[in-house]
Design an enzyme around this catalytic site. Sequence first.
Site, mmCIF file in Angstrom:
data_model
loop_
_atom_site.group_PDB
_atom_site.id
_atom_site.type_symbol
_atom_site.label_atom_id
_atom_site.label_comp_id
_atom_site.label_asym_id
_atom_site.label_seq_id
_atom_site.Cartn_x
_atom_site.Cartn_y
_atom_site.Cartn_z
ATOM 1 N N GLN A 1 -12.758 -0.506 7.975
ATOM 2 C CA GLN A 1 -13.428 -0.684 9.272
ATOM 3 C C GLN A 1 -12.934 -1.950 9.953
ATOM 4 O O GLN A 1 -12.645 -1.972 11.147
ATOM 5 C CB GLN A 1 -14.936 -0.809 9.083
ATOM 6 C CG GLN A 1 -15.639 0.428 8.584
ATOM 7 C CD GLN A 1 -17.127 0.138 8.359
ATOM 8 O OE1 GLN A 1 -17.739 -0.595 9.131
ATOM 9 N NE2 GLN A 1 -17.688 0.694 7.310
ATOM 10 N N GLU B 1 23.660 3.858 -6.383
ATOM 11 C CA GLU B 1 22.211 4.100 -6.297
ATOM 12 C C GLU B 1 21.721 4.211 -4.858
ATOM 13 O O GLU B 1 20.595 4.642 -4.618
ATOM 14 C CB GLU B 1 21.431 3.013 -7.048
ATOM 15 C CG GLU B 1 21.457 1.614 -6.450
ATOM 16 C CD GLU B 1 22.614 0.743 -6.936
ATOM 17 O OE1 GLU B 1 23.662 1.308 -7.332
ATOM 18 O OE2 GLU B 1 22.488 -0.495 -6.899
ATOM 19 N N ARG C 1 -4.596 9.515 -2.309
ATOM 20 C CA ARG C 1 -4.944 9.021 -3.633
ATOM 21 C C ARG C 1 -3.673 8.712 -4.420
ATOM 22 O O ARG C 1 -2.640 9.328 -4.179
ATOM 23 C CB ARG C 1 -5.758 10.088 -4.370
ATOM 24 C CG ARG C 1 -6.921 9.450 -5.093
ATOM 25 C CD ARG C 1 -7.767 10.455 -5.837
ATOM 26 N NE ARG C 1 -7.945 11.724 -5.180
ATOM 27 C CZ ARG C 1 -8.156 12.850 -5.877
ATOM 28 N NH1 ARG C 1 -8.155 12.840 -7.185
ATOM 29 N NH2 ARG C 1 -8.357 13.983 -5.236
ATOM 30 N N CYS D 1 28.272 -2.459 -10.148
ATOM 31 C CA CYS D 1 28.668 -3.712 -9.496
ATOM 32 C C CYS D 1 28.848 -4.818 -10.539
ATOM 33 O O CYS D 1 29.853 -4.835 -11.233
ATOM 34 C CB CYS D 1 27.672 -4.085 -8.399
ATOM 35 S SG CYS D 1 28.457 -5.157 -7.167
ATOM 36 N N GLU E 1 32.705 -16.593 -10.907
ATOM 37 C CA GLU E 1 31.329 -16.812 -10.451
ATOM 38 C C GLU E 1 30.530 -17.564 -11.521
ATOM 39 O O GLU E 1 29.677 -18.386 -11.196
ATOM 40 C CB GLU E 1 30.650 -15.461 -10.144
ATOM 41 C CG GLU E 1 29.215 -15.601 -9.636
ATOM 42 C CD GLU E 1 28.522 -14.266 -9.342
ATOM 43 O OE1 GLU E 1 29.092 -13.195 -9.639
ATOM 44 O OE2 GLU E 1 27.399 -14.312 -8.813
ATOM 45 N N PRO F 1 -13.434 -2.796 4.321
ATOM 46 C CA PRO F 1 -12.131 -3.388 4.670
ATOM 47 C C PRO F 1 -11.381 -2.545 5.707
ATOM 48 O O PRO F 1 -10.755 -3.086 6.620
ATOM 49 C CB PRO F 1 -11.380 -3.415 3.336
ATOM 50 C CG PRO F 1 -12.449 -3.395 2.293
ATOM 51 C CD PRO F 1 -13.587 -2.604 2.874
ATOM 52 N N LYS G 1 3.107 1.917 2.537
ATOM 53 C CA LYS G 1 3.307 2.342 3.929
ATOM 54 C C LYS G 1 4.661 3.014 4.099
ATOM 55 O O LYS G 1 4.788 4.026 4.784
ATOM 56 C CB LYS G 1 3.349 1.079 4.805
ATOM 57 C CG LYS G 1 2.242 0.974 5.775
ATOM 58 C CD LYS G 1 2.435 -0.256 6.664
ATOM 59 C CE LYS G 1 2.893 -1.452 5.897
ATOM 60 N NZ LYS G 1 3.426 -2.549 6.568
ATOM 61 N N GLY H 1 23.876 -7.861 -9.894
ATOM 62 C CA GLY H 1 23.203 -9.145 -10.022
ATOM 63 C C GLY H 1 24.085 -10.292 -9.589
ATOM 64 O O GLY H 1 25.290 -10.124 -9.385
ATOM 65 N N HIS I 1 27.710 0.443 -5.282
ATOM 66 C CA HIS I 1 26.310 0.726 -5.603
ATOM 67 C C HIS I 1 25.991 2.195 -5.342
ATOM 68 O O HIS I 1 25.477 2.543 -4.276
ATOM 69 C CB HIS I 1 25.383 -0.163 -4.766
ATOM 70 C CG HIS I 1 25.411 -1.588 -5.173
ATOM 71 N ND1 HIS I 1 24.656 -2.081 -6.213
ATOM 72 C CD2 HIS I 1 26.122 -2.641 -4.692
ATOM 73 C CE1 HIS I 1 24.889 -3.382 -6.354
ATOM 74 N NE2 HIS I 1 25.780 -3.745 -5.448
ATOM 75 N N LEU J 1 0.819 -1.214 0.000
ATOM 76 C CA LEU J 1 0.000 0.000 0.000
ATOM 77 C C LEU J 1 0.855 1.267 0.000
ATOM 78 O O LEU J 1 0.330 2.367 -0.032
ATOM 79 C CB LEU J 1 -0.899 0.031 1.237
ATOM 80 C CG LEU J 1 -2.161 -0.811 1.168
ATOM 81 C CD1 LEU J 1 -2.954 -0.656 2.455
ATOM 82 C CD2 LEU J 1 -3.016 -0.392 -0.021
#
Length: 534
Positions: free
Chosen positions: A190, A508, A237, A380, A404, A188, A16, A353, A506, A14
């Site tokens: 309530q 980001e 909204r 990375c 790897e 829902p 949160k 990855g 990283h 949602l």
Amino acid sequence: MKYIFVTGGVVSSLGKGLTAASLGALLELRGLRVRIQKFDPYLNVDPGTMSPFQHGEVYVLEDGAETDLDLGHYERFTSGKLSRLNSLTSGQVYESVIQKERRGDYLGKTVQVIPHVTNEIKERIAAGGKDVDILITEIGGTTGDIEGLPFLEAMRQFAHEAGRGDVIFIHVTLVPYVAAAGELKTKPTQQSVAKLREIGIQPDVVVCRCDHPLNPDLRDKLSLFCNIPVKAVIEARDVEHSIYELPLALQRERMDDLVLELLGLKLPRPRKNIWEEIVGRILNPKHEVTIGVVGKYIELQDAYKSVYESVTHAGIANNCKVNVRRIDAEDLQAKGAVAAKLRGLDGILVPGGFGDRGTEGKIAAARWAREHRIPYYGLCLGLQIAVIEFARNVLKLKGANSTEFDPRSPHPVINMMEEQKKVIDKGATMRLGSYECALTPGTIAARAYGVPSIRERHRHRFEVNNDYVARLERAGLVVSGLNPRRNLVEIVELKNHPWFVAVQFHPEFQSKPNKAHPLFAAFVAAAIKHRGRT
Ligand code: GLN
């Protein structure tokens, strides 16, 4: 000190975390010191061992903690740096309780969920933010989950023991639109609030996620059944263009005024609101580019969350709308696919990855970018891919690879770090967290950062094999960043290319909407330039 607990009802996803982050942003605008943390009820000690299909991105903190991606939202929306104390899971709670039991710390008592588990959780609430005015704690999962109960019980006790007006509860819930009835439904919500009350928590604020406006009747109904004033029914909204509109949307609902009032804090409204400027720039771009993100979880919203956010920030910094074309690396492995899928891109980004699925497609993408002089940005694994490609196709080292993906490669240009070779456990054992990197003067990286030395966050086991560095450099690969203590290659770029930069860390995890990461900003600037040229 004041505490805000954020719970979620009805369904997951949602937003949160975004709600908590946006509220934190609004409270910071009022001059408060805010910290946000997340408690997750699952039994993994941390999400580091979970698959992206299960969990989405693993967000790495400066201290090396592997955490939920919501911590990324917290760091992007507020100014504070988070630590491993701001991320708690049931796995950590039980690990600690069981260790204490084995040590005999409980002095012969029966060890139980209440009080031992709940005490452990309560101790960790306050530990997350001793130096702030407001500590926001988000509880993962949905009210009614069995595994979340000890957390909610701990919050209830915490509020009971704290001073009046020092703790508030915010419940984020769904108000769905039922098309057949042509209306929003409050049931829902309530029921979810009733569930909370059953365990002794009366929410002070209910944030209603919806895709249609809440009309006054609905607000009245929600107020009555949730047992809160009408002004504590907050409409959230779906935002139209960008998640960075959310602080403004919540401010229009006066959520910040309400929260301050509930906490007994009187603070003047801010005169300037940085979120207006951020959203203004997003809505009025001067340029437009399309970059391709070549990964293997492209169908997932959350697997490359911080990468996509950082690209947006770089767009904001460059007044540029950045369209992201998500490209499945495995689709590039078919004959002729590379040109078909990559033509027309203004930049190519290969994110991090693990495992060899899709790596040959990523290598093909790096080759296309190098040969066609398209801006390339590797993160990375994206650096390891670039080095493998260069070794194979420029140095002509047949079979060059990372150990790897091919443990028997004749040219292991990427191999496992020495200290990793003896590691057996998978959890929290990578090279994690923030490390220093010295930049080579005159390089693209040094120009972008504008300082001689930086710190960036890491999460990997493999590295560039130093036995090959001299040969790679002679052929035109530039090492533009080095870990000064251990001589590890941290950034590479290409000499004869407009913009080809790959990093072992990283970046980001350190970009913000109003302060784009310098390399992301430079990458998008290069993409704008590239677009102008072709
Ligand atoms: N799999 C690579 C390694 O472990 C890259 C990791 C990453 O991209 N985060 O070194």
